[in-house]
Scaffold this motif. Structure first.
Motif, PDB file in Angstrom:
ATOM      1  N   GLY A   1      -0.245   6.371   4.902  1.00 53.04           N
ATOM      2  CA  GLY A   1       0.435   5.621   5.952  1.00 53.04           C
ATOM      3  C   GLY A   1       1.603   4.815   5.410  1.00 53.04           C
ATOM      4  O   GLY A   1       2.681   4.751   6.034  1.00 53.04           O
TER       5      GLY A   1
ATOM      6  N   GLY B   1      -7.926  10.521  10.305  1.00 58.89           N
ATOM      7  CA  GLY B   1      -7.550   9.183   9.825  1.00 58.89           C
ATOM      8  C   GLY B   1      -6.200   9.188   9.126  1.00 58.89           C
ATOM      9  O   GLY B   1      -5.335   8.350   9.388  1.00 58.89           O
ATOM     10  N   GLY B   2      -6.000  10.159   8.244  1.00 56.61           N
ATOM     11  CA  GLY B   2      -4.732  10.250   7.527  1.00 56.61           C
ATOM     12  C   GLY B   2      -3.600  10.668   8.456  1.00 56.61           C
ATOM     13  O   GLY B   2      -2.477  10.162   8.366  1.00 56.61           O
ATOM     14  N   GLY B   3      -3.896  11.608   9.345  1.00 59.45           N
ATOM     15  CA  GLY B   3      -2.882  12.048  10.315  1.00 59.45           C
ATOM     16  C   GLY B   3      -2.436  10.896  11.190  1.00 59.45           C
ATOM     17  O   GLY B   3      -1.238  10.710  11.444  1.00 59.45           O
TER      18      GLY B   3
ATOM     19  N   VAL C   1      -1.216  -7.103  -3.487  1.00 58.10           N
ATOM     20  CA  VAL C   1      -0.967  -8.054  -2.397  1.00 58.10           C
ATOM     21  C   VAL C   1      -2.266  -8.778  -2.078  1.00 58.10           C
ATOM     22  O   VAL C   1      -3.325  -8.146  -1.936  1.00 58.10           O
ATOM     23  CB  VAL C   1      -0.432  -7.300  -1.158  1.00 58.10           C
ATOM     24  CG1 VAL C   1      -0.335  -8.228   0.043  1.00 58.10           C
ATOM     25  CG2 VAL C   1       0.929  -6.684  -1.459  1.00 58.10           C
TER      26      VAL C   1
ATOM     27  N   GLY D   1       0.799  -1.211   0.000  1.00 60.75           N
ATOM     28  CA  GLY D   1       0.000   0.000   0.000  1.00 60.75           C
ATOM     29  C   GLY D   1       0.832   1.260   0.000  1.00 60.75           C
ATOM     30  O   GLY D   1       1.582   1.522   0.936  1.00 60.75           O
TER      31      GLY D   1
ATOM     32  N   GLU E   1       2.290  -1.236  -4.559  1.00 69.05           N
ATOM     33  CA  GLU E   1       1.009  -0.523  -4.693  1.00 69.05           C
ATOM     34  C   GLU E   1       0.167  -1.193  -5.790  1.00 69.05           C
ATOM     35  O   GLU E   1       0.664  -1.458  -6.882  1.00 69.05           O
ATOM     36  CB  GLU E   1       1.277   0.956  -5.024  1.00 69.05           C
ATOM     37  CG  GLU E   1       0.090   1.738  -5.523  1.00 69.05           C
ATOM     38  CD  GLU E   1      -1.103   1.748  -4.564  1.00 69.05           C
ATOM     39  OE1 GLU E   1      -0.918   1.945  -3.362  1.00 69.05           O
ATOM     40  OE2 GLU E   1      -2.247   1.546  -5.054  1.00 69.05           O
ATOM     41  N   ARG E   2      -1.088  -1.408  -5.474  1.00 68.04           N
ATOM     42  CA  ARG E   2      -1.990  -2.086  -6.413  1.00 68.04           C
ATOM     43  C   ARG E   2      -2.284  -1.249  -7.668  1.00 68.04           C
ATOM     44  O   ARG E   2      -2.403  -1.778  -8.774  1.00 68.04           O
ATOM     45  CB  ARG E   2      -3.301  -2.385  -5.686  1.00 68.04           C
ATOM     46  CG  ARG E   2      -4.300  -3.151  -6.497  1.00 68.04           C
ATOM     47  CD  ARG E   2      -5.543  -3.441  -5.690  1.00 68.04           C
ATOM     48  NE  ARG E   2      -6.145  -2.204  -5.200  1.00 68.04           N
ATOM     49  CZ  ARG E   2      -7.154  -2.152  -4.347  1.00 68.04           C
ATOM     50  NH1 ARG E   2      -7.667  -3.268  -3.870  1.00 68.04           N
ATOM     51  NH2 ARG E   2      -7.644  -1.007  -3.945  1.00 68.04           N
TER      52      ARG E   2
ATOM     53  N   TYR F   1      -7.781  17.548   5.604  1.00 69.33           N
ATOM     54  CA  TYR F   1      -7.352  18.339   6.764  1.00 69.33           C
ATOM     55  C   TYR F   1      -6.124  17.654   7.383  1.00 69.33           C
ATOM     56  O   TYR F   1      -6.152  16.444   7.633  1.00 69.33           O
ATOM     57  CB  TYR F   1      -8.436  18.354   7.848  1.00 69.33           C
ATOM     58  CG  TYR F   1      -9.645  19.200   7.539  1.00 69.33           C
ATOM     59  CD1 TYR F   1      -9.856  20.396   8.210  1.00 69.33           C
ATOM     60  CD2 TYR F   1     -10.580  18.806   6.590  1.00 69.33           C
ATOM     61  CE1 TYR F   1     -10.971  21.185   7.946  1.00 69.33           C
ATOM     62  CE2 TYR F   1     -11.697  19.588   6.316  1.00 69.33           C
ATOM     63  CZ  TYR F   1     -11.886  20.769   6.999  1.00 69.33           C
ATOM     64  OH  TYR F   1     -12.984  21.540   6.730  1.00 69.33           O
TER      65      TYR F   1
ATOM     66  N   ASP G   1      -5.546   2.867   7.971  1.00 69.08           N
ATOM     67  CA  ASP G   1      -6.931   2.392   7.914  1.00 69.08           C
ATOM     68  C   ASP G   1      -7.016   0.877   8.044  1.00 69.08           C
ATOM     69  O   ASP G   1      -8.013   0.344   8.540  1.00 69.08           O
ATOM     70  CB  ASP G   1      -7.587   2.825   6.595  1.00 69.08           C
ATOM     71  CG  ASP G   1      -8.102   4.265   6.654  1.00 69.08           C
ATOM     72  OD1 ASP G   1      -7.901   4.926   7.692  1.00 69.08           O
ATOM     73  OD2 ASP G   1      -8.697   4.713   5.658  1.00 69.08           O
TER      74      ASP G   1
ATOM     75  N   ARG H   1      -5.526  16.480  -1.777  1.00 68.53           N
ATOM     76  CA  ARG H   1      -4.957  15.161  -1.452  1.00 68.53           C
ATOM     77  C   ARG H   1      -3.800  14.785  -2.370  1.00 68.53           C
ATOM     78  O   ARG H   1      -2.808  14.212  -1.937  1.00 68.53           O
ATOM     79  CB  ARG H   1      -6.040  14.082  -1.569  1.00 68.53           C
ATOM     80  CG  ARG H   1      -6.821  13.897  -0.298  1.00 68.53           C
ATOM     81  CD  ARG H   1      -7.836  12.794  -0.448  1.00 68.53           C
ATOM     82  NE  ARG H   1      -8.632  12.733   0.753  1.00 68.53           N
ATOM     83  CZ  ARG H   1      -8.496  11.824   1.705  1.00 68.53           C
ATOM     84  NH1 ARG H   1      -7.602  10.865   1.577  1.00 68.53           N
ATOM     85  NH2 ARG H   1      -9.256  11.844   2.766  1.00 68.53           N
TER      86      ARG H   1
END
Ligand SMILES: Cc1cc2nc3c(=O)[nH]c(=O)nc-3n(C[C@H](O)[C@H](O)[C@H](O)COP(=O)(O)OP(=O)(O)OC[C@H]3O[C@@H](n4cnc5c(N)ncnc54)[C@H](O)[C@@H]3O)c2cc1C
Length: 389
Positions: A15, A290-292, A125, A11, A34-35, A47, A278, A101
């Motif tokens: 993250g 979530g991203g942070g 994967v 991924g 990465e897919r 944010y 995630d 993003r």
């Protein structure tokens, strides 16, 4: 570290790239699989709070990530009459920026490449083992000292390791898009604000992301079929948020819809294979964390492995990483889930609840306790969509 240790990461999102860069900066030999055919983020905004900004600084991605980004001064919630429910300052000590993003992901990709991370795209994967191994759709098996699954909500690594204990999807979701920003779009008195507007179960979030673009999030229950249509019903949304009709009118065809996931796991690792982001701890986006959290946990994992010299030491280091980081991640997930519940309150109750919660420590404590119970705005996990199966 005497021998160069190797890490393979499933991924190449926020993250995965943060973990990869942090490990490579500490001398690891790192490959990201990465897919997608390229490292790619969807076009909407994001944010990034103080914690995420500090991670970007540590990774050397900060300048590129925040270039031309919008730096707010306050986050404001408003009711259906446009009256302010609550206004919280942001700034020097609690920085918040909003950015596209794609810009954020590009900054992390460039930092990863500078640190020597290898990126393999079009590489899916489909499994993992606790021995630091990833299995691929093309039949390959790749082994390293450490494997990490940062492969998102439908993580195949998490699934293969049998770590999932809780996976629900919210009954609320978001339409997201970016529109052109024009002079006069936002009143002078509101310059520098992020403005979250409520009307019934519908919410309209106005987020400038630079001088020329505004990120819009339109949220509603999934059952609100008229409102959640990606061919935006402009009359319907303009009626609910008349003061923002000029922005709604500008929404184009590029709109995405999605509900949110809440994921918890029995552990974040098995042997020499870990999960993060995630894949391990997805949360609703109500706090914009979530991203942070994914980036923060990626950096924290690399720090936790700093004293490791041999592969046999990795499992204990991963357990120590989880023990240290998990309370904060769980706390953040709990509060972001709880804030999702206000979407289902009547307008007046929502306003009173938010005001009370923001000003009364006793109420905050009660909400904190209540948050240990299962939230009502969620439902059981659904099947993995065919598009990611
Ligand atoms: C509506 C909405 C708004 C949000 N707003 C914010 C916000 O403002 N601030 C914030 O911090 N967070 C926000 N989030 C959350 C944030 O987007 C996620 O928490 C974050 O993207 C998680 O990063 P990740 O790297 O764990 O996963 P992802 O970003 O999902 O990245 C996973 C990567 O793995 C790849 N992948 C998936 N499966 C495989 C596989 N089998 N093999 C190889 N590769 C694979 C994917 O293609 C992707 O590149 C929001 C989320 C939603 C839904």
């Amino acid at each position: 570290m005497n021998k160069t240790l190797s890490a393979i990461i499933a991924g190449g999102g926020l993250g995965g790239l943060a973990a990869a860069t942090a490990l490579a900066q500490r001398g690891w030999d790192v490959t990201v699989y990465e897919r997608q055919s390229a490292l790619r983020a969807s076009g909407s905004g994001i944010y990034i709070w103080e914690n995420g900004l500090r991670v970007l600084e540590a990774l050397g991605a900060y300048d590129d990530a925040v270039r031309d980004a919008f730096e707010g001064v306050a986050f404001e919630q408003r009711d259906k009459h446009g009256a302010v429910i609550d206004s919280a300052p942001v700034g020097a000590e609690r920085r918040l920026i909003t950015v596209k993003r794609s810009q954020l992901l590009d900054s992390l990709r460039d930092a990863a490449l500078r640190a020597g991370v290898k990126v393999v795209t079009s590489s899916e994967v489909i499994g993992a083992t606790p021995r630091g191994e990833l299995r691929f759709a093309n039949g390959d098996l790749v082994r390293a000292d450490l494997a990490i699954g940062v492969d998102g909500i439908w993580s195949r690594v998490r699934e293969a390791l049998g770590l999932e204990t809780f996976h629900q999807q919210t009954v609320e979701g978001a339409l997201r898009t970016v529109i052109e920003r024009r002079p006069g779009d936002i009143a002078a008195a509101d310059a520098g604000k992020y403005i979250e507007n409520w009307n019934g179960n519908r919410r309209f979030l106005v987020t400038p992301i630079n001088e020329t673009q505004i990120y819009l999030a339109l949220t509603c229950p999934e059952s609100d079929r008229a409102a959640r249509d990606t061919r935006i019903d402009k009359a319907l949304w303009s009626e609910a948020f008349a003061q923002w009709a000029h922005l709604i009118d500008r929404i184009g065809p590029e709109v995405s819809w999605g509900v949110y996931s809440i994921i918890q796991c029995s552990a974040w690792s098995a042997g020499r294979t870990a999960i993060l982001g995630d894949a391990a701890h997805a949360q609703p986006p109500n706090l914009g964390q979530g991203g942070g959290m994914a980036m923060q946990n990626g950096l924290a994992l690399a720090c936790a492995l700093e004293g490791v010299e041999r592969a046999e030491q990795i499992p204990a280091a991963l357990e120590a990483w989880e023990a240290r980081e998990r309370p904060l991640v769980d706390h953040c997930q709990k509060w972001s889930t709880l804030y999702g519940e206000v979407a289902f309150l009547p307008d007046e109750v929502r306003s009173a609840t938010v005001r009370a919660a923001m000003s009364n420590p006793w109420v905050i404590e009660q909400i904190n306790r209540a948050a240990h119970h299962r939230p009502t705005g969620t439902r059981e996990r659904r099947a993995m969509p065919a598009s990611v199966a």
